[in-house]
Motif scaffolding. Structure first.
Motif, PDB file in Angstrom:
ATOM      1  N   GLN A  73       1.036  -1.235  -0.115  1.00  0.00           N
ATOM      2  CA  GLN A  73      -0.091  -0.148   0.061  1.00  0.00           C
ATOM      3  C   GLN A  73       0.748   1.242   0.056  1.00  0.00           C
ATOM      4  O   GLN A  73       0.233   2.245   0.115  1.00  0.00           O
ATOM      5  N   SER A  74       2.024   1.117   0.085  1.00  0.00           N
ATOM      6  CA  SER A  74       3.046   2.427   0.321  1.00  0.00           C
ATOM      7  C   SER A  74       4.047   2.288  -0.640  1.00  0.00           C
ATOM      8  O   SER A  74       4.696   1.272  -0.604  1.00  0.00           O
ATOM      9  N   PRO A  80       9.575  -5.993   3.137  1.00  0.00           N
ATOM     10  CA  PRO A  80       9.327  -7.167   3.891  1.00  0.00           C
ATOM     11  C   PRO A  80      10.389  -8.348   3.553  1.00  0.00           C
ATOM     12  O   PRO A  80      10.836  -8.388   2.736  1.00  0.00           O
ATOM     13  N   ILE A  81      10.498  -9.181   4.656  1.00  0.00           N
ATOM     14  CA  ILE A  81      11.692 -10.264   4.591  1.00  0.00           C
ATOM     15  C   ILE A  81      10.692 -11.407   3.624  1.00  0.00           C
ATOM     16  O   ILE A  81       9.581 -11.598   3.905  1.00  0.00           O
ATOM     17  N   ASP A 145       2.724  -7.661  -9.651  1.00  0.00           N
ATOM     18  CA  ASP A 145       3.884  -8.020 -10.184  1.00  0.00           C
ATOM     19  C   ASP A 145       4.716  -6.790 -10.017  1.00  0.00           C
ATOM     20  O   ASP A 145       6.029  -6.873 -10.094  1.00  0.00           O
ATOM     21  N   ALA A 146       4.237  -5.627 -10.433  1.00  0.00           N
ATOM     22  CA  ALA A 146       5.083  -4.417 -10.097  1.00  0.00           C
ATOM     23  C   ALA A 146       5.837  -4.102  -8.802  1.00  0.00           C
ATOM     24  O   ALA A 146       6.879  -3.812  -8.586  1.00  0.00           O
ATOM     25  N   LYS A 147       4.883  -4.510  -7.825  1.00  0.00           N
ATOM     26  CA  LYS A 147       5.519  -4.529  -6.255  1.00  0.00           C
ATOM     27  C   LYS A 147       6.555  -5.627  -6.399  1.00  0.00           C
ATOM     28  O   LYS A 147       7.616  -5.151  -5.386  1.00  0.00           O
ATOM     29  N   SER A 152      12.099  -6.647  -5.870  1.00  0.00           N
ATOM     30  CA  SER A 152      13.465  -7.288  -6.565  1.00  0.00           C
ATOM     31  C   SER A 152      14.359  -6.101  -6.702  1.00  0.00           C
ATOM     32  O   SER A 152      15.828  -6.446  -6.755  1.00  0.00           O
ATOM     33  N   ASP A 153      14.208  -5.113  -7.423  1.00  0.00           N
ATOM     34  CA  ASP A 153      15.183  -4.052  -7.455  1.00  0.00           C
ATOM     35  C   ASP A 153      15.667  -3.548  -6.476  1.00  0.00           C
ATOM     36  O   ASP A 153      16.989  -3.197  -6.144  1.00  0.00           O
TER      37      ASP A 153
END
Length: 162
Positions: A73-74, A80-81, A145-147, A152-153
């Protein structure tokens, strides 16, 4: 040993002779992965393997799920782990072997008709995986998928060496 996950009318979880924690029992993990696919990866487009791992880990504790929800949401939330659990990979393998899950050409996993039927049976039983159903309803399809690419980035920028 040809015990299927779906029987005529009921979802069956058999007692095991060894004390194995519930979250490492393959029947639990297969059911959990199928629920994730049904509730957080709608449609035939499927679900990335990393997404299955992220959500499965978040289902282990309220704190982990809360962090994942905040991340979805942000833009500037704490990362997150993610724990990559071999039990998730095994559950996917068993789900594919039992005809509940398939892997598309895009590498994503999705439910088969049999998998959707299995999830419908789980949904009808209010006491089966009730906490998971509640958390997955809150998460729904917010983990896009964008999140995941954003995450990943971030990992790549922090941990990858040039």
């Amino acid at each position: 040993m040809d015990k299927r996950f779906i029987e005529e009318q009921d979802v069956i979880f058999n007692a095991k002779p060894d004390a194995v924690p519930y979250n490492y029992r393959i029947s639990y993990k297969v059911a959990q992965v199928c629920l994730i696919l049904a509730k957080s990866c709608w449609g035939k487009s499927g679900c990335l393997p990393i997404k299955l791992h992220m959500i499965s880990f978040a289902l282990c504790s309220k704190e982990a799920m809360d962090k994942l929800l905040i991340f979805t949401q942000s833009e500037y939330a704490e990362v997150p782990i993610v724990r990559f659990d071999p039990a998730v990979n095994s559950a996917v393998t068993f789900g594919i072997a039992d005809g509940l899950i398939f892997q598309g050409q895009n590498g994503k996993y999705a439910l088969t008709d049999k998998g959707r039927f299995f999830v419908s049976k789980i949904e009808k039983e209010s006491t089966v995986l009730s906490a998971e159903k509640k958390d997955l309803s809150l998460l729904s399809t917010k983990l896009t998928d964008a999140k995941i690419k954003q995450l990943s980035d971030i990992w790549r920028n922090i941990y990858a060496e040039d």
